[in-house]
Design a protein around this motif. Structure first.
Motif, PDB file in Angstrom:
ATOM      1  N   LYS A 168       0.566  -0.976   0.268  1.00  0.00           N
ATOM      2  CA  LYS A 168      -0.317   0.649   0.292  1.00  0.00           C
ATOM      3  C   LYS A 168       1.142   1.038   0.433  1.00  0.00           C
ATOM      4  O   LYS A 168       1.661   1.323   1.152  1.00  0.00           O
ATOM      5  N   ILE A 169       0.697   1.884  -1.049  1.00  0.00           N
ATOM      6  CA  ILE A 169       1.254   3.617  -0.749  1.00  0.00           C
ATOM      7  C   ILE A 169       0.319   4.271  -1.378  1.00  0.00           C
ATOM      8  O   ILE A 169      -0.191   4.075  -2.856  1.00  0.00           O
ATOM      9  N   GLU A 170      -0.824   5.255  -0.760  1.00  0.00           N
ATOM     10  CA  GLU A 170      -1.786   6.180  -0.922  1.00  0.00           C
ATOM     11  C   GLU A 170      -1.150   7.228  -1.744  1.00  0.00           C
ATOM     12  O   GLU A 170      -2.115   7.145  -2.657  1.00  0.00           O
ATOM     13  N   LYS A 171      -0.053   7.325  -1.594  1.00  0.00           N
ATOM     14  CA  LYS A 171       0.616   8.906  -2.460  1.00  0.00           C
ATOM     15  C   LYS A 171       0.770   8.081  -3.877  1.00  0.00           C
ATOM     16  O   LYS A 171      -0.244   8.697  -5.310  1.00  0.00           O
ATOM     17  N   LEU A 172       0.506   7.025  -4.522  1.00  0.00           N
ATOM     18  CA  LEU A 172       0.545   6.382  -6.231  1.00  0.00           C
ATOM     19  C   LEU A 172      -0.953   5.451  -5.801  1.00  0.00           C
ATOM     20  O   LEU A 172      -1.162   5.229  -6.655  1.00  0.00           O
ATOM     21  N   GLY A 173      -1.804   5.320  -5.296  1.00  0.00           N
ATOM     22  CA  GLY A 173      -3.133   4.901  -5.494  1.00  0.00           C
ATOM     23  C   GLY A 173      -2.526   2.908  -5.549  1.00  0.00           C
ATOM     24  O   GLY A 173      -3.707   2.610  -5.763  1.00  0.00           O
ATOM     25  N   VAL A 174      -1.221   3.144  -5.055  1.00  0.00           N
ATOM     26  CA  VAL A 174      -0.882   1.794  -4.890  1.00  0.00           C
ATOM     27  C   VAL A 174      -1.827   0.814  -3.564  1.00  0.00           C
ATOM     28  O   VAL A 174      -2.097   1.223  -2.645  1.00  0.00           O
ATOM     29  N   ASN A 175      -2.770  -0.322  -3.835  1.00  0.00           N
ATOM     30  CA  ASN A 175      -3.024  -0.715  -2.542  1.00  0.00           C
ATOM     31  C   ASN A 175      -3.945  -2.217  -2.837  1.00  0.00           C
ATOM     32  O   ASN A 175      -5.094  -2.561  -3.131  1.00  0.00           O
ATOM     33  N   HIS A 176      -2.963  -3.271  -3.173  1.00  0.00           N
ATOM     34  CA  HIS A 176      -3.983  -4.775  -3.500  1.00  0.00           C
ATOM     35  C   HIS A 176      -2.830  -5.185  -2.645  1.00  0.00           C
ATOM     36  O   HIS A 176      -1.599  -5.656  -1.745  1.00  0.00           O
ATOM     37  N   LEU A 177      -2.996  -6.986  -2.264  1.00  0.00           N
ATOM     38  CA  LEU A 177      -2.381  -7.922  -1.753  1.00  0.00           C
ATOM     39  C   LEU A 177      -1.580  -8.441  -3.324  1.00  0.00           C
ATOM     40  O   LEU A 177      -1.679  -9.099  -4.062  1.00  0.00           O
ATOM     41  N   ASN A 178      -0.241  -8.705  -3.052  1.00  0.00           N
ATOM     42  CA  ASN A 178       0.976  -9.056  -3.369  1.00  0.00           C
ATOM     43  C   ASN A 178       1.073 -10.593  -3.243  1.00  0.00           C
ATOM     44  O   ASN A 178       1.568 -11.135  -1.687  1.00  0.00           O
ATOM     45  N   ILE A 179       1.447 -11.686  -3.586  1.00  0.00           N
ATOM     46  CA  ILE A 179       2.039 -13.242  -3.309  1.00  0.00           C
ATOM     47  C   ILE A 179       2.489 -13.533  -4.106  1.00  0.00           C
ATOM     48  O   ILE A 179       2.658 -13.577  -5.194  1.00  0.00           O
ATOM     49  N   GLU A 180       4.177 -13.824  -3.740  1.00  0.00           N
ATOM     50  CA  GLU A 180       5.147 -13.918  -4.985  1.00  0.00           C
ATOM     51  C   GLU A 180       5.374 -15.260  -4.342  1.00  0.00           C
ATOM     52  O   GLU A 180       5.556 -16.043  -3.224  1.00  0.00           O
ATOM     53  N   THR A 181       6.140 -16.084  -5.107  1.00  0.00           N
ATOM     54  CA  THR A 181       6.544 -17.699  -4.899  1.00  0.00           C
ATOM     55  C   THR A 181       8.081 -17.359  -5.224  1.00  0.00           C
ATOM     56  O   THR A 181       7.855 -17.147  -7.156  1.00  0.00           O
ATOM     57  N   TYR A 182       8.743 -17.880  -5.070  1.00  0.00           N
ATOM     58  CA  TYR A 182       9.845 -18.125  -5.448  1.00  0.00           C
ATOM     59  C   TYR A 182      11.145 -19.309  -5.220  1.00  0.00           C
ATOM     60  O   TYR A 182       9.907 -20.043  -4.281  1.00  0.00           O
ATOM     61  N   ILE A 183      11.993 -19.932  -5.733  1.00  0.00           N
ATOM     62  CA  ILE A 183      12.583 -20.710  -5.586  1.00  0.00           C
ATOM     63  C   ILE A 183      14.321 -20.096  -5.124  1.00  0.00           C
ATOM     64  O   ILE A 183      14.744 -19.667  -5.577  1.00  0.00           O
ATOM     65  N   LYS A 184      14.736 -21.220  -4.463  1.00  0.00           N
ATOM     66  CA  LYS A 184      16.155 -20.749  -3.659  1.00  0.00           C
ATOM     67  C   LYS A 184      16.968 -21.424  -5.060  1.00  0.00           C
ATOM     68  O   LYS A 184      16.989 -22.207  -5.711  1.00  0.00           O
ATOM     69  N   GLU A 185      18.246 -20.146  -4.712  1.00  0.00           N
ATOM     70  CA  GLU A 185      19.808 -20.434  -5.640  1.00  0.00           C
ATOM     71  C   GLU A 185      19.993 -21.054  -5.145  1.00  0.00           C
ATOM     72  O   GLU A 185      20.174 -21.415  -3.818  1.00  0.00           O
ATOM     73  N   LYS A 186      20.460 -21.850  -5.884  1.00  0.00           N
ATOM     74  CA  LYS A 186      21.524 -23.377  -5.193  1.00  0.00           C
ATOM     75  C   LYS A 186      23.522 -22.501  -5.320  1.00  0.00           C
ATOM     76  O   LYS A 186      23.282 -22.379  -6.478  1.00  0.00           O
TER      77      LYS A 186
END
Length: 152
Positions: free
Chosen positions: A134-152
């Motif tokens: 959420k960043i009010e001044k930019l109008g950003v307000n969303h749920l964020n879901i990110e999936t990562y894999i560990k680097e070897k």
């Protein structure tokens, strides 16, 4: 002499127990490292957007006990319409169930100063973070879901 021996034995046992405890990996320690972003999902109102970060671009996130950074670029060396480079980082706080980013540096300068708290889970070599951006001044307000894999 017996008293000195017993005292030394207790000190040794106490020290060895503590070092065993510290050497066991905890969830907090498991998040530390370099992660490659696979997918990102944003949900805003009733709109859901999925981005596959394995097609035409790469993003890595580096997490230390106190800081984080991320770097994203296109895979065409910036030579066509997909040219992109995104970078940012700052301080981080990790607890057993929360990961918080304090974005101090970002090429999208209006995002600087943002605080983003995520729930996280780790299973084998996969990290999933989920939280509100959420960043009010930019109008950003969303749920964020990110999936990562560990680097070897």
């Amino acid at each position: 002499m017996k008293k000195i021996f017993l005292a030394c034995s207790f000190i040794y046992l106490g020290t060895s127990c503590n070092s065993e405890k510290e050497s066991k990996p905890t969830k907090q320690h498991e998040i530390i490292g370099t992660w490659r972003l696979l997918t990102g999902v944003t949900v805003e109102n009733k709109d859901t957007t999925l981005v596959d970060y394995t097609k035409g671009q790469e993003l890595i996130k580096i997490i230390t006990p106190t800081h984080f950074s991320f770097l994203r670029h296109d895979l065409n060396n910036g030579k066509d319409s997909t040219a992109t480079f995104v970078a940012g980082g700052g301080k981080a706080k990790i607890t057993s169930d929360k990961y918080t980013e304090y974005l101090e540096y970002c090429n999208y300068r209006d995002w600087e100063g943002g605080t983003f708290e995520f729930d996280y889970s780790i299973k084998n070599d996969t990290l999933i973070i989920k939280g509100i951006e959420k960043i009010e001044k930019l109008g950003v307000n969303h749920l964020n879901i990110e999936t990562y894999i560990k680097e070897k």
